[in-house]
Write a protein that holds these residues in place. Sequence first.
Motif, PDB file in Angstrom:
ATOM      1  N   ILE A  34       0.824  -1.206   0.000  1.00  0.00           N
ATOM      2  CA  ILE A  34       0.000   0.000   0.000  1.00  0.00           C
ATOM      3  C   ILE A  34       0.859   1.257   0.000  1.00  0.00           C
ATOM      4  N   GLU A  35       1.845   1.321   0.891  1.00  0.00           N
ATOM      5  CA  GLU A  35       2.631   2.537   1.093  1.00  0.00           C
ATOM      6  C   GLU A  35       3.965   2.524   0.358  1.00  0.00           C
ATOM      7  N   GLY A  36       4.401   1.360  -0.095  1.00  0.00           N
ATOM      8  CA  GLY A  36       5.706   1.254  -0.709  1.00  0.00           C
ATOM      9  C   GLY A  36       6.779   0.980   0.329  1.00  0.00           C
ATOM     10  N   LYS A  37       7.922   0.507  -0.107  1.00  0.00           N
ATOM     11  CA  LYS A  37       9.016   0.211   0.815  1.00  0.00           C
ATOM     12  C   LYS A  37       9.666   1.500   1.303  1.00  0.00           C
ATOM     13  N   LEU A  38      10.287   1.419   2.468  1.00  0.00           N
ATOM     14  CA  LEU A  38      10.943   2.595   3.033  1.00  0.00           C
ATOM     15  C   LEU A  38      12.052   3.105   2.125  1.00  0.00           C
ATOM     16  N   GLU A  39      12.752   2.183   1.477  1.00  0.00           N
ATOM     17  CA  GLU A  39      13.808   2.596   0.555  1.00  0.00           C
ATOM     18  C   GLU A  39      13.229   3.437  -0.583  1.00  0.00           C
ATOM     19  N   ASP A  40      12.029   3.065  -1.034  1.00  0.00           N
ATOM     20  CA  ASP A  40      11.387   3.824  -2.107  1.00  0.00           C
ATOM     21  C   ASP A  40      10.981   5.213  -1.632  1.00  0.00           C
ATOM     22  N   GLN A  41      10.559   5.318  -0.370  1.00  0.00           N
ATOM     23  CA  GLN A  41      10.166   6.615   0.174  1.00  0.00           C
ATOM     24  C   GLN A  41      11.372   7.556   0.247  1.00  0.00           C
ATOM     25  N   TYR A  42      12.509   7.032   0.703  1.00  0.00           N
ATOM     26  CA  TYR A  42      13.703   7.866   0.794  1.00  0.00           C
ATOM     27  C   TYR A  42      14.196   8.271  -0.594  1.00  0.00           C
ATOM     28  N   ALA A  43      13.944   7.444  -1.594  1.00  0.00           N
ATOM     29  CA  ALA A  43      14.356   7.780  -2.958  1.00  0.00           C
ATOM     30  C   ALA A  43      13.572   8.977  -3.503  1.00  0.00           C
ATOM     31  N   LYS A  44      12.438   9.284  -2.885  1.00  0.00           N
ATOM     32  CA  LYS A  44      11.604  10.403  -3.336  1.00  0.00           C
ATOM     33  C   LYS A  44      11.893  11.693  -2.572  1.00  0.00           C
ATOM     34  N   VAL A  45      12.950  11.703  -1.750  1.00  0.00           N
ATOM     35  CA  VAL A  45      13.214  12.869  -0.916  1.00  0.00           C
ATOM     36  C   VAL A  45      13.497  14.111  -1.758  1.00  0.00           C
ATOM     37  N   TRP A  46      14.104  13.935  -2.941  1.00  0.00           N
ATOM     38  CA  TRP A  46      14.367  15.080  -3.818  1.00  0.00           C
ATOM     39  C   TRP A  46      13.048  15.683  -4.313  1.00  0.00           C
ATOM     40  N   ASN A  47      12.090  14.825  -4.691  1.00  0.00           N
ATOM     41  CA  ASN A  47      10.787  15.305  -5.138  1.00  0.00           C
ATOM     42  C   ASN A  47      10.049  16.019  -4.006  1.00  0.00           C
ATOM     43  N   TYR A  48      10.182  15.469  -2.794  1.00  0.00           N
ATOM     44  CA  TYR A  48       9.547  16.087  -1.635  1.00  0.00           C
ATOM     45  C   TYR A  48      10.109  17.479  -1.394  1.00  0.00           C
ATOM     46  N   ALA A  49      11.425  17.608  -1.471  1.00  0.00           N
ATOM     47  CA  ALA A  49      12.062  18.906  -1.266  1.00  0.00           C
ATOM     48  C   ALA A  49      11.629  19.902  -2.348  1.00  0.00           C
ATOM     49  N   SER A  50      11.540  19.445  -3.592  1.00  0.00           N
ATOM     50  CA  SER A  50      11.116  20.331  -4.680  1.00  0.00           C
ATOM     51  C   SER A  50       9.689  20.812  -4.476  1.00  0.00           C
ATOM     52  N   ASN A  56       6.120  26.846  -1.062  1.00  0.00           N
ATOM     53  CA  ASN A  56       6.430  27.778   0.021  1.00  0.00           C
ATOM     54  C   ASN A  56       7.592  28.679  -0.390  1.00  0.00           C
ATOM     55  N   PRO A  57       7.323  29.703  -1.190  1.00  0.00           N
ATOM     56  CA  PRO A  57       8.406  30.591  -1.645  1.00  0.00           C
ATOM     57  C   PRO A  57       9.131  31.236  -0.462  1.00  0.00           C
ATOM     58  N   GLY A  58      10.457  31.277  -0.571  1.00  0.00           N
ATOM     59  CA  GLY A  58      11.256  31.936   0.446  1.00  0.00           C
ATOM     60  C   GLY A  58      11.725  31.034   1.565  1.00  0.00           C
ATOM     61  N   LYS A  59      11.269  29.795   1.556  1.00  0.00           N
ATOM     62  CA  LYS A  59      11.675  28.881   2.625  1.00  0.00           C
ATOM     63  C   LYS A  59      13.033  28.257   2.308  1.00  0.00           C
ATOM     64  N   THR A  60      13.619  27.579   3.325  1.00  0.00           N
ATOM     65  CA  THR A  60      14.867  26.860   3.138  1.00  0.00           C
ATOM     66  C   THR A  60      14.586  25.371   3.270  1.00  0.00           C
ATOM     67  N   CYS A  61      14.960  24.605   2.257  1.00  0.00           N
ATOM     68  CA  CYS A  61      14.779  23.157   2.286  1.00  0.00           C
ATOM     69  C   CYS A  61      16.012  22.525   1.652  1.00  0.00           C
ATOM     70  N   LEU A  62      16.795  21.822   2.462  1.00  0.00           N
ATOM     71  CA  LEU A  62      18.072  21.290   2.014  1.00  0.00           C
ATOM     72  C   LEU A  62      18.129  19.780   2.192  1.00  0.00           C
ATOM     73  N   VAL A  63      18.736  19.108   1.228  1.00  0.00           N
ATOM     74  CA  VAL A  63      18.909  17.655   1.275  1.00  0.00           C
ATOM     75  C   VAL A  63      20.402  17.350   1.253  1.00  0.00           C
ATOM     76  N   GLY A  64      20.847  16.505   2.161  1.00  0.00           N
ATOM     77  CA  GLY A  64      22.245  16.086   2.183  1.00  0.00           C
ATOM     78  C   GLY A  64      22.348  14.580   2.021  1.00  0.00           C
ATOM     79  N   VAL A  65      23.256  14.128   1.179  1.00  0.00           N
ATOM     80  CA  VAL A  65      23.450  12.695   0.950  1.00  0.00           C
ATOM     81  C   VAL A  65      24.938  12.364   1.034  1.00  0.00           C
TER      82      VAL A  65
END
Length: 225
Positions: A34-50, A56-65
Motif C-alpha cells: 500500500i505505502e511502498g518500501k521505506l527505501e522507495d520513500q527515501y528515494a523520493k526525498v528530492w521530489n519532496y524537497a522540490s 512555500n516561496p522563500g523557505k529553506t529546504c536542504l537535502v544532504g546525501v
Amino acid sequence: MALIEMQAAVLQRFSVSVSLGQCQRAKATAMAMIEGKLEDQYAKVWNYASAIRLSNPGKTCLVGVESNLGCNYFKRFYVGFKAFRDGWSKGCRRVIGLDGSFLKGQVKGEISTAIGRDEDNHVYPIAWAVVNFENKDNWTWFIDNLVADLDLGTGNGLVVILYQHKGLLQAVANLLPHLEHRKCARHIFGNFRKKYTGLELKSLFWEAAMSIVKGDFLATMEKIK
C-alpha cells in the motif's frame, strides 16, 4: 487492526489458525504494497524537497546525501519555512530551544528541532531536520542553517536552551560564541528525581528553577541541601 484482532478474523473467516508472527509478517507485506518500501520513500526525498520549495516561496529546504560506490545514501534533511522564520523574528522572544529525539522503527536516525516562545509563552516551531546520526557534524550543519535563516550573527542578545546531546554544545559554542547559554530545567529535573525523590524536593527544585532573584535562588538551594 491489532495483531490479535487480525488473528481472530482469519480464524473466523477462513477457519485457519495462524500465529501472531504470521499476522505480523502478513501485515508488513500488505503495508509495503500500500505505502511502498521505506527505501522507495527515501528515494523520493528530492521530489519532496522540490514540492516544498514550489509551494512555500522563500523557505529553506536542504537535502544532504553521502555517496559510496556510485550510490547516494540519505544523510540529512532540513526544513525552515519562511512564515515561521518571519514570525519568530517579529513576534517572539529571542530565545531558542534546541533538542533532538531518536527515531524508532526500521529506519533509525534523529529529528532535530529548534523552537521558540511567543508572546503568550506558547511553543513556537522554527525549523527542524532529520539526520542519520547524532553527532557534532550534523548539529553544526543544522545550527549553521538556522543562523543563516534567522540572521543570528554571533548570538548577541540571544538565549539558547539546550541539553547534553552529543556534539550540540560544541557546535553552538563554535557558531554562536556570544549567546547566553541555558540548560533545560525539565531535563535536569529528570536526572535529579532519579536519585532524589519526593514531593518536597520536587517543589523546591522548581522553586529554585523559577527564581528571578539570585538571593531567592540561593536560599532555595540551601533548603535542598
